[in-house]
Design a protein around this motif. Sequence first.
Motif, PDB file in Angstrom:
ATOM      1  N   LEU A 103       0.850  -1.188   0.000  1.00 38.75           N
ATOM      2  CA  LEU A 103       0.000   0.000   0.000  1.00 38.75           C
ATOM      3  C   LEU A 103       0.889   1.243   0.000  1.00 38.75           C
ATOM      4  O   LEU A 103       1.606   1.506   0.968  1.00 38.75           O
ATOM      5  CB  LEU A 103      -0.913   0.023   1.229  1.00 38.75           C
ATOM      6  CG  LEU A 103      -1.802  -1.206   1.477  1.00 38.75           C
ATOM      7  CD1 LEU A 103      -2.750  -0.936   2.635  1.00 38.75           C
ATOM      8  CD2 LEU A 103      -2.583  -1.570   0.223  1.00 38.75           C
ATOM      9  N   HIS A 104       0.826   2.000  -1.091  1.00 41.93           N
ATOM     10  CA  HIS A 104       1.695   3.171  -1.222  1.00 41.93           C
ATOM     11  C   HIS A 104       1.165   4.360  -0.437  1.00 41.93           C
ATOM     12  O   HIS A 104       0.029   4.391   0.029  1.00 41.93           O
ATOM     13  CB  HIS A 104       1.873   3.536  -2.699  1.00 41.93           C
ATOM     14  CG  HIS A 104       0.627   3.996  -3.392  1.00 41.93           C
ATOM     15  ND1 HIS A 104       0.039   5.214  -3.143  1.00 41.93           N
ATOM     16  CD2 HIS A 104      -0.146   3.407  -4.352  1.00 41.93           C
ATOM     17  CE1 HIS A 104      -1.020   5.369  -3.901  1.00 41.93           C
ATOM     18  NE2 HIS A 104      -1.178   4.272  -4.648  1.00 41.93           N
ATOM     19  N   GLY A 105       2.020   5.347  -0.315  1.00 37.95           N
ATOM     20  CA  GLY A 105       1.685   6.534   0.458  1.00 37.95           C
ATOM     21  C   GLY A 105       1.042   7.619  -0.370  1.00 37.95           C
ATOM     22  O   GLY A 105       0.570   7.427  -1.473  1.00 37.95           O
ATOM     23  N   GLY A 106       1.085   8.808   0.197  1.00 35.27           N
ATOM     24  CA  GLY A 106       0.469   9.976  -0.414  1.00 35.27           C
ATOM     25  C   GLY A 106      -0.573  10.584   0.534  1.00 35.27           C
ATOM     26  O   GLY A 106      -0.214  11.256   1.476  1.00 35.27           O
ATOM     27  N   PRO A 107      -1.863  10.302   0.273  1.00 33.19           N
ATOM     28  CA  PRO A 107      -2.401   9.508  -0.820  1.00 33.19           C
ATOM     29  C   PRO A 107      -2.110  10.158  -2.179  1.00 33.19           C
ATOM     30  O   PRO A 107      -2.068  11.383  -2.277  1.00 33.19           O
ATOM     31  CB  PRO A 107      -3.909   9.480  -0.545  1.00 33.19           C
ATOM     32  CG  PRO A 107      -4.175  10.647   0.336  1.00 33.19           C
ATOM     33  CD  PRO A 107      -2.935  10.875   1.133  1.00 33.19           C
ATOM     34  N   GLY A 108      -1.845   9.289  -3.170  1.00 30.88           N
ATOM     35  CA  GLY A 108      -1.606   9.750  -4.518  1.00 30.88           C
ATOM     36  C   GLY A 108      -0.195   9.584  -5.029  1.00 30.88           C
ATOM     37  O   GLY A 108       0.112   9.991  -6.145  1.00 30.88           O
ATOM     38  N   ALA A 109       0.712   8.982  -4.224  1.00 26.22           N
ATOM     39  CA  ALA A 109       2.111   8.862  -4.641  1.00 26.22           C
ATOM     40  C   ALA A 109       2.330   7.761  -5.672  1.00 26.22           C
ATOM     41  O   ALA A 109       3.371   7.735  -6.340  1.00 26.22           O
ATOM     42  CB  ALA A 109       3.010   8.623  -3.424  1.00 26.22           C
ATOM     43  N   GLY A 110       1.403   6.818  -5.794  1.00 23.93           N
ATOM     44  CA  GLY A 110       1.569   5.737  -6.754  1.00 23.93           C
ATOM     45  C   GLY A 110       2.491   4.639  -6.253  1.00 23.93           C
ATOM     46  O   GLY A 110       3.197   4.786  -5.254  1.00 23.93           O
ATOM     47  N   HIS A 111       2.503   3.535  -6.992  1.00 19.32           N
ATOM     48  CA  HIS A 111       3.188   2.321  -6.523  1.00 19.32           C
ATOM     49  C   HIS A 111       4.685   2.314  -6.782  1.00 19.32           C
ATOM     50  O   HIS A 111       5.430   1.547  -6.155  1.00 19.32           O
ATOM     51  CB  HIS A 111       2.588   1.100  -7.229  1.00 19.32           C
ATOM     52  CG  HIS A 111       3.050   0.948  -8.650  1.00 19.32           C
ATOM     53  ND1 HIS A 111       2.565   1.731  -9.678  1.00 19.32           N
ATOM     54  CD2 HIS A 111       3.978   0.125  -9.211  1.00 19.32           C
ATOM     55  CE1 HIS A 111       3.158   1.395 -10.807  1.00 19.32           C
ATOM     56  NE2 HIS A 111       4.023   0.428 -10.554  1.00 19.32           N
ATOM     57  N   GLU A 112       5.178   3.147  -7.714  1.00 23.20           N
ATOM     58  CA  GLU A 112       6.541   2.967  -8.230  1.00 23.20           C
ATOM     59  C   GLU A 112       7.617   3.063  -7.156  1.00 23.20           C
ATOM     60  O   GLU A 112       8.597   2.318  -7.182  1.00 23.20           O
ATOM     61  CB  GLU A 112       6.835   4.007  -9.330  1.00 23.20           C
ATOM     62  CG  GLU A 112       6.065   3.815 -10.612  1.00 23.20           C
ATOM     63  CD  GLU A 112       4.774   4.634 -10.650  1.00 23.20           C
ATOM     64  OE1 GLU A 112       4.191   4.755 -11.736  1.00 23.20           O
ATOM     65  OE2 GLU A 112       4.359   5.143  -9.576  1.00 23.20           O
ATOM     66  N   TYR A 113       7.465   3.991  -6.194  1.00 15.64           N
ATOM     67  CA  TYR A 113       8.547   4.217  -5.233  1.00 15.64           C
ATOM     68  C   TYR A 113       8.733   3.044  -4.262  1.00 15.64           C
ATOM     69  O   TYR A 113       9.700   3.006  -3.500  1.00 15.64           O
ATOM     70  CB  TYR A 113       8.319   5.529  -4.473  1.00 15.64           C
ATOM     71  CG  TYR A 113       7.351   5.449  -3.314  1.00 15.64           C
ATOM     72  CD1 TYR A 113       7.813   5.295  -2.008  1.00 15.64           C
ATOM     73  CD2 TYR A 113       5.980   5.519  -3.517  1.00 15.64           C
ATOM     74  CE1 TYR A 113       6.932   5.220  -0.936  1.00 15.64           C
ATOM     75  CE2 TYR A 113       5.102   5.457  -2.464  1.00 15.64           C
ATOM     76  CZ  TYR A 113       5.584   5.304  -1.184  1.00 15.64           C
ATOM     77  OH  TYR A 113       4.706   5.225  -0.119  1.00 15.64           O
TER      78      TYR A 113
END
Length: 309
Positions: free
Chosen positions: A43-53
Motif C-alpha cells: 500500500l503506497h503513500g500519499g495519498p496519490g504517490a503511486g506504486h513505483e517508489y
Amino acid sequence: MSAYPTVEGQVPFEAPNSGRPCSTWYKVVGDLEQSTNYPLIALHGGPGAGHEYLASLMDLVEQYSIPILFYDQIGCGRSTHLRDKMGDADFWTFDLFIAELDNLIDHLHLRSRGFCILGQSWGGMLAGMYAARRPEGLRKLVIAGSPASFPLFVEGGKRLRAALPSDIQKALEEGDRTGNFDTPEYERASAIFYAQHVCRVSPLPGPVQQAFANLKDDHTAYNTMQGPSEIVVDGSLKDWDGSEQAKNINVSTLLLNGRYDEVSELCVEPWFRSIPRIKWVVFENSSHMAHWEERERYMQLVGRFLTSY
C-alpha cells in the motif's frame, strides 16, 4: 524488466458517489500459484504517490520468494483519476480506499489463500485501519513510516523544523503565513527539509522521483486529505487518530520508522502501545524511506518477519 512472472491488469471498482465507472490498476510480481509464502500487498503513500517508489520491495520476491501485489490507489497513477473531487472530504475517506482494497483482494481470490500487507506512510495508516476491521485472510501486517496520530505528526514536524537553520525556518514560516508555497525560497527550504527527513539518498532514486511526479500530476486526494505539503497539514486528516481502532488489530505486526523520519517516534509510538502483538524497529541511518536508505537491512527484517510462522 522483471525476471519473475509479472501480471498486470485493471479491476472495475464501483467508487461510491464517484458518478462514473472506475478501475484500479494492479501488478503482481512473482508466482501466486507456486509460492509457498503468503503474497504481500503493498500500500503506497500519499495519498496519490503511486506504486513505483515501492519498487525496492521486489527484493523480497528474489530473496524470499514472496509474491507482491502492487497497485495504484484510486486517484493516481494508472487507476481512475477524479480531479473534480478536489476538496470533497466526504468522498476521500478511509472507507473509500478500504472498499477498493477489498475489491482487489476479492478479484484476485486472495481470501482463502491468505495474504500479508505492508503499508508505507499514508499506506500504513490505511493498512492499520484495514487490519483493525479484522478482514478475512489477513495473516501479517507491516506498518512503515506511518503516523498513528496526525496531531502528533504535526507536533513532531514542528520539532523537526525547530532544529533547522533559522533562515530555512523563516522561509517555511513565511509560506505557511501567506499560503504561497511556490516561491523559490519556500521550495528551497522544503527541499532541505525533505532531504533530511523524507529521503536521505542523493540523488533521489528514480522511483522516488516518480512518486513526487505523481503527486504533482494529480494532488486531488493529497490536498484534500493532508494539505498542500508534508509540512502544512490542513486537510481532512488533520485531527485523525487511529490508536483506539488499532487495539482491534489481531495479527502479528512489524512497526518500522527511521531515526530522522518526518514520521517521528512521537506519532509512531501509539501504534506500539495499541497493537497487542507488535515489534518496533527504528532504522538508525534512515528518514522516511528506509526501504531505499537501508535497503538490505530493511528487506532482511521484513522478509524474515513475513516468512516466519
